[in-house]
Design an enzyme around this catalytic site. Structure first.
Site, PDB file in Angstrom:
ATOM      1  N   ARG A   1      38.873 -14.901   8.385  1.00 52.84           N
ATOM      2  CA  ARG A   1      39.994 -14.513   7.522  1.00 52.84           C
ATOM      3  C   ARG A   1      40.975 -15.680   7.483  1.00 52.84           C
ATOM      4  O   ARG A   1      41.596 -15.995   8.488  1.00 52.84           O
ATOM      5  CB  ARG A   1      40.648 -13.239   8.085  1.00 52.84           C
ATOM      6  CG  ARG A   1      42.074 -13.017   7.635  1.00 52.84           C
ATOM      7  CD  ARG A   1      42.575 -11.644   7.998  1.00 52.84           C
ATOM      8  NE  ARG A   1      42.650 -11.376   9.434  1.00 52.84           N
ATOM      9  CZ  ARG A   1      43.559 -11.885  10.270  1.00 52.84           C
ATOM     10  NH1 ARG A   1      44.453 -12.751   9.833  1.00 52.84           N
ATOM     11  NH2 ARG A   1      43.568 -11.554  11.544  1.00 52.84           N
TER      12      ARG A   1
ATOM     13  N   HIS B   1      46.600 -11.259   8.567  1.00 57.82           N
ATOM     14  CA  HIS B   1      45.975  -9.925   8.537  1.00 57.82           C
ATOM     15  C   HIS B   1      46.471  -9.138   7.327  1.00 57.82           C
ATOM     16  O   HIS B   1      45.698  -8.586   6.555  1.00 57.82           O
ATOM     17  CB  HIS B   1      46.293  -9.178   9.837  1.00 57.82           C
ATOM     18  CG  HIS B   1      45.881  -7.741   9.836  1.00 57.82           C
ATOM     19  ND1 HIS B   1      44.556  -7.365   9.884  1.00 57.82           N
ATOM     20  CD2 HIS B   1      46.603  -6.601   9.766  1.00 57.82           C
ATOM     21  CE1 HIS B   1      44.486  -6.035   9.851  1.00 57.82           C
ATOM     22  NE2 HIS B   1      45.716  -5.558   9.776  1.00 57.82           N
TER      23      HIS B   1
ATOM     24  N   TYR C   1      48.774 -16.319  17.230  1.00 58.53           N
ATOM     25  CA  TYR C   1      47.507 -16.094  17.944  1.00 58.53           C
ATOM     26  C   TYR C   1      46.364 -17.038  17.564  1.00 58.53           C
ATOM     27  O   TYR C   1      45.281 -16.933  18.120  1.00 58.53           O
ATOM     28  CB  TYR C   1      47.051 -14.635  17.791  1.00 58.53           C
ATOM     29  CG  TYR C   1      46.906 -14.131  16.358  1.00 58.53           C
ATOM     30  CD1 TYR C   1      45.740 -14.378  15.640  1.00 58.53           C
ATOM     31  CD2 TYR C   1      47.924 -13.408  15.744  1.00 58.53           C
ATOM     32  CE1 TYR C   1      45.599 -13.920  14.344  1.00 58.53           C
ATOM     33  CE2 TYR C   1      47.797 -12.945  14.449  1.00 58.53           C
ATOM     34  CZ  TYR C   1      46.633 -13.198  13.751  1.00 58.53           C
ATOM     35  OH  TYR C   1      46.502 -12.751  12.475  1.00 58.53           O
TER      36      TYR C   1
HETATM   37  C1  LIG Z   1      41.694   4.047  14.261  1.00 58.45           C
HETATM   38  C2  LIG Z   1      42.600   2.900  13.964  1.00 58.45           C
HETATM   39  N1  LIG Z   1      43.240   2.260  14.959  1.00 58.45           N
HETATM   40  C3  LIG Z   1      44.091   1.243  14.690  1.00 58.45           C
HETATM   41  C4  LIG Z   1      44.329   0.850  13.401  1.00 58.45           C
HETATM   42  C5  LIG Z   1      45.340  -0.269  13.093  1.00 58.45           C
HETATM   43  N2  LIG Z   1      44.618  -1.474  12.591  1.00 58.45           N
HETATM   44  C6  LIG Z   1      44.497  -1.709  11.285  1.00 58.45           C
HETATM   45  S1  LIG Z   1      43.537  -3.025  10.950  1.00 58.45           S
HETATM   46  C7  LIG Z   1      43.292  -3.319  12.594  1.00 58.45           C
HETATM   47  C8  LIG Z   1      42.388  -4.453  12.999  1.00 58.45           C
HETATM   48  C9  LIG Z   1      41.007  -4.220  12.520  1.00 58.45           C
HETATM   49  O1  LIG Z   1      40.223  -5.342  12.768  1.00 58.45           O
HETATM   50  P1  LIG Z   1      38.774  -5.492  12.188  1.00 58.45           P
HETATM   51  O2  LIG Z   1      38.009  -4.225  12.352  1.00 58.45           O
HETATM   52  O3  LIG Z   1      38.184  -6.706  12.792  1.00 58.45           O
HETATM   53  O4  LIG Z   1      38.979  -5.681  10.621  1.00 58.45           O
HETATM   54  P2  LIG Z   1      39.774  -6.820   9.846  1.00 58.45           P
HETATM   55  O5  LIG Z   1      41.166  -6.323   9.665  1.00 58.45           O
HETATM   56  O6  LIG Z   1      39.685  -8.054  10.642  1.00 58.45           O
HETATM   57  O7  LIG Z   1      39.094  -6.927   8.540  1.00 58.45           O
HETATM   58  C10 LIG Z   1      43.977  -2.398  13.369  1.00 58.45           C
HETATM   59  C11 LIG Z   1      44.016  -2.405  14.837  1.00 58.45           C
HETATM   60  C12 LIG Z   1      43.634   1.529  12.381  1.00 58.45           C
HETATM   61  N3  LIG Z   1      43.780   1.204  11.093  1.00 58.45           N
HETATM   62  N4  LIG Z   1      42.776   2.542  12.677  1.00 58.45           N
END
Ligand SMILES: Cc1ncc(C[n+]2csc(CCOP(=O)(O)OP(=O)(O)O)c2C)c(N)n1
Ligand SMILES: [Mg+2]
Lengths: 388, 368
Positions: free
Chosen positions: A266, A270, A279
């Site tokens: 990415r 975020h 980070y």
């Molecule tokens: C069940 C849940 N816990 C926490 C969150 C908060 N949250 C949103 S995105 C994220 C990171 C997700 O990372 P990843 O699965 O690697 O996807 P990316 O955002 O990198 O595409 C978090 C912790 C959420 N949306 N759902």
């Protein structure tokens, strides 16, 4: 489900080097790294190139609009176009996509109009398109939950005898959620026509992949669940397309689920409210910019003669048009009906909700004649009065 | 729809089961109710049936009538469920209609959501109340919200059957009353039958509903029997029912505490108190009309449930009835509920569960 016990797949361990068909310099890959997959035709590659360019322009435009305050939030997929477009382009008309918040460009590729994609991110309604029209489920925010919906829908289609495949996109962080593992297991036990595409972009917000999993690759998870797994260079759209297409075909033919990990990055933060300098290093980001999926395919297509200057310009112009249309759409204020809050909670009308709807209607009607500046002055003086 | 269905549904001779409405309103919520009596069919048979048996019959008839109904969960296949509610369904309808899923509640609900998106009507089981908690996210964030999120484009006609509450000497995690979690969630319909006729009728209605339904089965009452004719249709499930008429107090109960309320009413009568008993049947929506009419008549009300009192469903009942019926009330609405402690071990549950005696003692706290 199936009265016959399915023959267990011979667990072939995913390769440790990601599967790749076009290397980082844009040259075709030969030998073992291809893992038996062949390069898609020039026409297919040109189609993928066009979609990635459109996706990138859209993403850049929406990120800019978000910075200008036009949208509440936007999770960018800049740099992940190889994964997003390669995966979603493998689906047929009747297949279903189960995306996350990250995957707006996958929706764009499937033909959802920008104004409908962005409905949720600009804060109008939780989603803005018809799932049945596009065969796309709402972009899931609760991580990994949509993977189970994909398994359920695919199983439903299988029970009905329809040749429908469901593809779900997951993040690397999401693979730590229980729902991801339940989805892998259910899909495999039920031999559901599902393809799991994990976009490993290195981070779950700030948390690096090293704190997410101790597996060699996320594709390795497949082995434990008795399904094939593939570790793919997610910035090689040709490889993503080839591997995902094979998985979709296998699912359609009754071969059950596949887990694909696309290794990508990415480039953006975020979301717009994230500060990635806390980070990760600029050096790391710069390295990944060198592995850009679009530039890589462009080099290959130009070298092979498939992409002329004229075609390049034509695609760039189409992307500009998309950006302009997206700007126009976001510069037009949506007309919202507050009373719609009550309209879609239950199929069966509830008296108590009708009362609340009428309450809000009365409140809105009463508020209407009052000039806006008068009421705002009042609220300001009330606020200062209470502070004093 | 089978001939047997039509016959019994149209039969005016069917007995009115305990807690059912008059026949006029009984059929109004039912899609199957239009069938006229079949002239050649045999007379409907009066049978003695338990709640578990009635639920089993409802599932069987729903599976037979609608090919989009599927049943899956933990041990619901060849075993027939730990309470035998799905007994023999696997053998009758086969593996593609009734099957054992992997053991994961979130997975069961999540995949049911996907199937419902594709046009199926899954009826799934959480083996025990407290084991529904792994599915909390799927239920509250998706099952309940999908219709709203998609502006009504996606319906999720999923029924989640949950055996709940105590009274069977269950060890930890086998006796919870979790209704308030579900009733607090907009988008869910939450119902609980207290007798075999309602068990059949309400489960059929729940399966036919386009809204997701949390179907709470009072496990201490699973084996309570009644005589009835299948397929019976009682009042629409959204309506509460007055099970016993009275003039002095309204006892509001549901699921396992309906029996408690009826016992208390009988005891109170000996003391010269005339007690009305309302079986809510549906916890969400709440039948303000029926409860309100009763409270207007009696001027006093108490709500009885097994769940802990604090933040429990009784708080909502007391609050909304007070808001609407304040000028008819002669005393504050009482809650006779479980203590605010985790559900105790089998040897202690008798001290936790609300009893008829406790109900009477509570009524005595009012100044009459
Ligand atoms: C069940 C849940 N816990 C926490 C969150 C908060 N949250 C949103 S995105 C994220 C990171 C997700 O990372 P990843 O699965 O690697 O996807 P990316 O955002 O990198 O595409 C978090 C912790 C959420 N949306 N759902
Ligand atoms: Mg990530």
């Amino acid at each position: 489900m199936n009265d016959v016990v399915a023959a267990r797949a011979e667990p072939v361990r995913p390769t440790l080097k990601p599967i790749r068909l076009i290397d980082e310099k844009g040259a075709p890959v030969k030998g073992a790294e291809r893992a038996g997959f062949t390069l898609p035709s020039p026409e297919v590659l040109l189609g993928l190139y066009r979609r990635m360019v459109m996706a990138r322009r859209f993403d850049v435009q929406v990120t800019a609009l978000t910075r200008q305050g036009r949208l509440a939030t936007y999770p960018s997929a800049l740099g992940q176009e190889g994964c997003e477009i390669g995966a979603v382009s493998s689906l047929g008309e009747n297949d279903w996509l189960f995306p996350t918040y990250r995957d707006s460009v996958a929706l764009l590729t499937r033909g959802v109009p920008p104004v409908q994609i962005l409905s949720s991110f600009r804060g109008e309604w939780h989603m803005g398109f018809d799932p049945y029209e596009h065969r796309i489920s709402p972009q899931a925010t609760p991580l990994a939950t949509q993977a189970l919906h994909a398994v359920g829908l695919a199983t439903g289609a299988k029970l009905k005898g329809d040749e429908v495949v469901a593809l779900t996109l997951l993040g690397d962080g999401a693979t730590s959620e229980g729902d991801a593992h339940e989805a892998f297991n259910f899909a495999s036990v039920w031999q559901a026509p599902v393809v799991f595409v994990v976009q490993n972009n290195g981070y779950a917000i700030s948390v690096p992949f090293s704190k997410q999993s101790h597996a060699r690759t996320l594709a390795d998870h497949a082995i434990g669940y008795g399904m094939p797994g593939y570790f793919v260079d997610g910035n090689d759209v040709a490889a993503m397309y080839a591997v995902t297409s094979a998985a979709v075909q296998n699912a359609r033919a009754g071969g059950g689920p596949t887990l694909i990990e696309g290794l990508t990055y990415r480039i953006e933060s975020h979301t717009n409210s994230d500060d990635p300098t806390r980070y990760r290093s600029p050096h790391e980001v710069a390295q990944w910019r060198q592995r850009d999926p679009i530039a890589r395919l462009e080099t290959y297509l130009r070298a092979s003669g498939a992409l002329s200057d004229a075609l390049f310009d034509e695609i760039a112009a189409a992307a500009e048009q998309l950006a302009a249309a997206t700007r126009d759409a976001m510069n037009t204020e949506p007309v919202l009906d507050p009373l719609e809050l009550f309209d879609h909670v239950y199929a069966t009308e509830r008296p108590a909700l009708r009362e609340q709807r009428e309450y809000l209607a009365r409140e809105l009607a009463a508020a209407e004649p009052a000039p806006a500046d008068v009421s705002s002055t009042e609220s300001i003086s009330t606020a200062s009065g209470s502070i004093a | 729809m089978t001939i047997v269905d039509r016959t019994a549904l149209g039969s005016p001779a069917g007995p009115t089961p305990a807690g059912s409405a008059d026949s006029g309103s009984a059929d109004s919520g039912s899609a199957d109710a239009s069938g006229a009596p079949h002239p050649a069919a045999p007379a409907p048979a009066l049978i003695s049936l338990s709640i578990a048996g009635a639920l089993n019959a409802a599932l069987r008839d729903a599976l037979a009538d609608d090919p989009s109904v599927v049943v899956f969960g933990e041990d619901v296949g060849p075993l027939g469920g730990v309470f035998r509610v799905t007994d023999a369904l696997h053998a009758t309808f086969g593996e593609s209609r009734v099957w054992d899923s992997p053991l994961a509640e979130s997975g069961i609900v999540g995949t049911a959501i996907g199937m419902a998106m594709y046009g199926l009507r899954p009826v799934i089981e959480m083996q025990f109340d407290a084991f529904s908690y792994p599915a909390f996210e799927q239920i509250t964030s998706h099952l309940a919200k999908m219709r709203n999120r998609t502006k009504g484009r996606v319906s999720l006609p999923v029924v989640i059957r949950i055996p709940y509450a105590g009274g069977i000497g269950g060890v930890e995690h086998h006796s919870d009353s979790s209704e308030a979690y579900w009733t607090h969630t907009p988008g869910l319909t939450v119902v609980t039958p207290s007798n075999p006729a309602d068990a059949y009728s309400m489960l059929r209605e729940a399966i036919a509903s386009d809204d997701p339904v949390i179907f709470l089965e009072p496990k201490s009452r699973y084996w309570a029997k009644d005589t009835l004719v299948l397929p019976v249709r009682t009042a629409p499930m959204a309506r509460a029912q007055v099970l016993r008429e009275g003039a002095d107090v309204t006892l509001i109960a549901y699921g396992p505490t309906v029996k408690t309320a009826l016992e208390a009413a009988a005891l109170a009568e000996l003391e010269g108190l005339s007690v009305e008993v309302v079986d809510l049947r549906s916890l969400s929506p709440f039948d303000d009309e029926t409860v309100g009419a009763s409270v207007q008549k009696t001027g006093r009300a108490a709500v009885i449930h097994e769940a802990a009192q604090f933040g429990g469903y009784g708080a909502e009942v007391a609050a909304r009835v007070t808001e609407r019926q304040f000028f008819h009330l002669q005393a504050p609405i009482l809650r006779i509920a479980g203590f605010d402690v985790p559900f105790p071990s089998p040897k202690q549950e008798e001290h936790y569960l609300p009893t008829a005696e406790r109900v009477l003692a509570a009524l005595d706290t009012w100044e009459w």
